[in-house]
Design an enzyme around this catalytic site. Structure first.
Site, short mmCIF file in Angstrom:
data_model
loop_
_atom_site.label_atom_id
_atom_site.label_comp_id
_atom_site.label_asym_id
_atom_site.label_seq_id
_atom_site.Cartn_x
_atom_site.Cartn_y
_atom_site.Cartn_z
N SER A 241 0.85 -1.08 -0.05
CA SER A 241 0.07 0.20 0.10
C SER A 241 0.82 1.16 -0.01
O SER A 241 1.90 1.15 -0.24
CB SER A 241 -1.05 0.16 1.20
N LYS A 242 0.52 2.53 0.19
CA LYS A 242 0.99 3.66 0.01
C LYS A 242 2.00 3.96 1.10
O LYS A 242 3.10 4.65 0.82
CB LYS A 242 0.00 4.86 -0.15
N ARG A 243 1.93 3.03 2.24
CA ARG A 243 2.65 3.32 3.11
C ARG A 243 3.90 2.62 3.09
O ARG A 243 4.89 3.26 3.74
CB ARG A 243 1.93 2.80 4.57
#
Length: 466
Positions: A241-243
Site C-alpha cells: 500500500s502507499k505506506r
C-alpha cells in the site's frame, strides 16, 4: 498439435499501472513470448463512473516504459457489451439461465431472516424454475443456473487443485435489470472470443474462477489454464500500500530505475529459476514457467531492486542507456540536457555506469561531464582549492600540455609530478577533483580527464589555478 499460447493482461483504467499489475502483465508477457505465443491487452472499462482516458493512457505508458509490447489492438471491454448480452440471452433461451424478478429489498429480507436463523445467506431465487406464464411485467436480472450438487475443481498451475462445493455457488447474475452485463460474464466472453488459453492473474480472483467456469461449461467452451499468483506484500508482510512507498510503475520510472532492472526484479518477485537473481530479458523469456511461481506472497524489497538495477546499468549498451536517461528526465519533469551534454554523457557512461543504482545517482557521478566552465566548486571542493593547492595546479598544467592523452601516460606524469613535490598522488587528487568537477566526490581523476579530453581538462585546471 499443441494449441498456440494466448495470454492477456486486463487492467481496469481507474488509476495508474499498479506495481502488482505490472508484474501480472510481465508474467503474461514472458509466458507468451517464451513460447512464440500471443500477448493481448484488454482494458476492462465497464465501470464508466471510474474509468478515465487518462488512466488508460497511464496504463499504456507504464507498459511502454517496461517494454511489454502487446499484439494487435487494445480491446475495450465496454465496446463489447452487446456480445456479452448475446451470450447471456443464448443461455436464457437454452434454459441454462433464467429471469429473476426478486427485488433488492426481497433479497435483503431473505438474508436477514437466514442470518437470524443461523442459516446460509446464499440467495436461492424462487424464480429459478418458475414457468414463464407466471412472470410479472416487472424489471428482472438474468441469472445463470449454478450446479446444485457435486463439486467444482479449479485446476490451478500455481495453487494446485482447489475444490469448491457447488452448493456454495449462487446463481450468479449475468445481466443487470437495465440489460447491462456484469464483469464476471464479460471476462469469460472476452477471454473465450480472444482465444485466451492461459489466465495468469492475482490470487484475489481465485474464487471467481469457480463462478466463471459455470459460464464456460454452460456454453460448452474450453476452460483456460488457470494460474493465480500471490499478491505482493510490503517488507512488513502486509499487503502493498502507499505506506510502503511508490505503487505505480511510472513512479519508479520517475525515480530513475532502469526498465531492465525493474523487469528483472518483478520477474523474481514470486517466481524463481533455481538460485538465479540477475538475468537478461532473453533468459527470462526462455526460463519463465508457471511451475516456478511460489504460493506465498512475495515481499517488495527496494534494496534488492536497486542492486539489480545497478547490475543492469553496468551491463547496458551505452547508447541505449543514454536514451533511457533522457526519457527519465522527461518522466521526472527535470530540465532537458542539450545535445552537447548528451554527447558528453555518452562519453562518460563507460566510466560511471558501474557505480550507480539509479539514474539520479548516475547523473551525479557524470556531473563533471555535464557541467560547463566556469566550474563552481561546492563547499567541500572549495576547501581543497586553497592557495597552496592552486599553486600546485599552476605548476602541474605545463607538464600536461604535450603528453599523450592516455591513461598510462597521465598516471605516470601525475605520479612523477607528485614525487617531485615530495608528496603522493593522493594529495593531488582532492584539488584535481575540485578543479575538474567542482565536487569532492567524483569518478577517478584519470577517467574524468579522458572523458573531458586535453583541451577541456587543461582549461579547467587553468581556471582553478587563477
Amino acid at each position: 498439435m499443441t494449441q498456440p499460447v494466448v495470454t492477456r493482461f486486463a487492467p481496469s483504467p481507474t488509476g495508474f499501472l499498479h506495481i502488482g499489475g505490472a508484474r501480472t502483465a510481465l508474467f503474461n508477457w514472458l509466458y507468451a513470448r517464451g513460447r512464440s505465443g500471443t500477448f493481448l491487452l484488454r482494458i476492462e472499462d465497464t465501470d464508466r463512473a471510474r474509468s478515465t482516458p487518462e488512466a488508460t493512457q497511464a496504463i499504456l505508458d507504464g507498459m511502454a516504459w517496461l517494454g511489454l509490447d502487446h499484439d494487435g489492438d487494445v480491446i475495450s471491454q465496454f465496446d463489447r457489451a452487446d456480445r456479452h448480452a448475446e451470450v447471456a440471452n443464448q443461455l436464457l433461451s437454452e434454459g441454462k439461465a433464467y429471469k429473476c424478478f426478486a427485488t433488492q429489498d426481497e433479497i435483503a429480507a431473505f438474508r436477514d431472516a437466514a442470518r437470524a436463523e443461523g442459516k446460509s445467506t446464499l440467495f436461492r431465487s424462487p424464480w429459478r424454475d418458475a414457468p414463464e406464464d407466471t412472470h410479472p411485467d416487472a424489471p428482472f436480472v438474468v441469472r445463470i443456473k449454478a450446479p446444485q450438487d457435486g463439486e467444482t475443481v479449479i485446476r490451478d498451475e500455481v495453487q494446485g487443485d482447489v475444490t469448491i462445493r457447488n452448493d456454495q455457488l449462487d446463481d450468479m447474475v449475468m445481466l443487470r435489470a437495465d440489460g447491462t452485463p456484469v464483469y464476471m460474464l464479460a471476462v469469460v466472453v472476452d477471454d473465450h472470443d480472444m482465444g485466451v488459453t492461459h489466465v495468469i492473474r492475482g490470487d484475489d480472483h481465485l474464487n471467481n474462477a469457480a463462478r466463471q467456469m459455470m459460464i464456460y461449461n454452460a456454453m460448452g467452451w474450453d476452460v483456460p489454464v488457470w494460474a493465480h499468483i500471490p499478491l505482493i506484500h510490503g517488507a512488513d508482510g502486509k499487503k502493498l500500500s502507499k505506506r510502503h512507498g511508490a505503487l505505480g510503475a511510472q513512479e519508479y520510472q520517475a525515480m530513475g530505475y532502469p526498465a531492465a532492472g525493474m523487469r528483472n526484479y518483478l520477474a523474481r518477485l514470486g517466481w524463481s529459476h533455481g538460485d538465479d537473481e540477475f538475468f537478461s530479458d532473453a533468459q527470462a523469456r526462455d526460463w519463465f514457467d508457471l511451475g516456478g511461481i511460489g504460493k506465498s506472497p512475495a515481499r517488495f524489497d527496494v534494496k534488492k531492486l536497486e542492486n539489480l538495477c545497478g547490475q543492469h546499468m553496468a551491463q547496458a549498451d551505452d547508447a541505449a542507456l543514454q536514451r533511457e536517461i533522457i526519457a527519465f528526465l522527461a518522466a521526472a519533469a527535470l530540465p532537458e540536457i542539450t545535445i552537447s551534454q548528451q554527447d558528453a554523457l555518452l562519453a562518460a557512461l563507460p566510466y560511471v555506469k558501474e557505480r550507480a543504482k539509479t539514474f539520479p545517482e548516475l547523473l551525479e557521478k557524470a556531473h563533471f561531464a555535464l557541467t560547463e566552465r566556469p566550474i563552481s566548486p561546492d563547499e567541500k571542493a572549495s576547501k581543497a582549492l586553497d592557495t597552496v593547492s592552486r599553486g600546485i595546479l599552476a605548476q602541474l598544467t605545463p607538464h600536461l600540455q604535450t603528453v599523450s592523452w592516455d591513461r598510462d601516460t597521465l598516471e605516470a606524469v601525475l605520479n612523477d609530478f607528485a614525487a617531485a613535490q615530495d608528496t603522493k598522488f593522493g594529495k593531488l587528487a582532492g584539488p584535481l577533483r575540485a578543479a575538474l568537477a567542482g565536487r569532492a566526490v567524483t569518478p577517478s581523476v584519470f577517467d574524468m580527464m579522458l572523458v573531458l579530453g586535453r583541451k577541456e581538462s587543461l582549461a579547467r585546471l587553468e581556471d582553478a589555478a587563477t
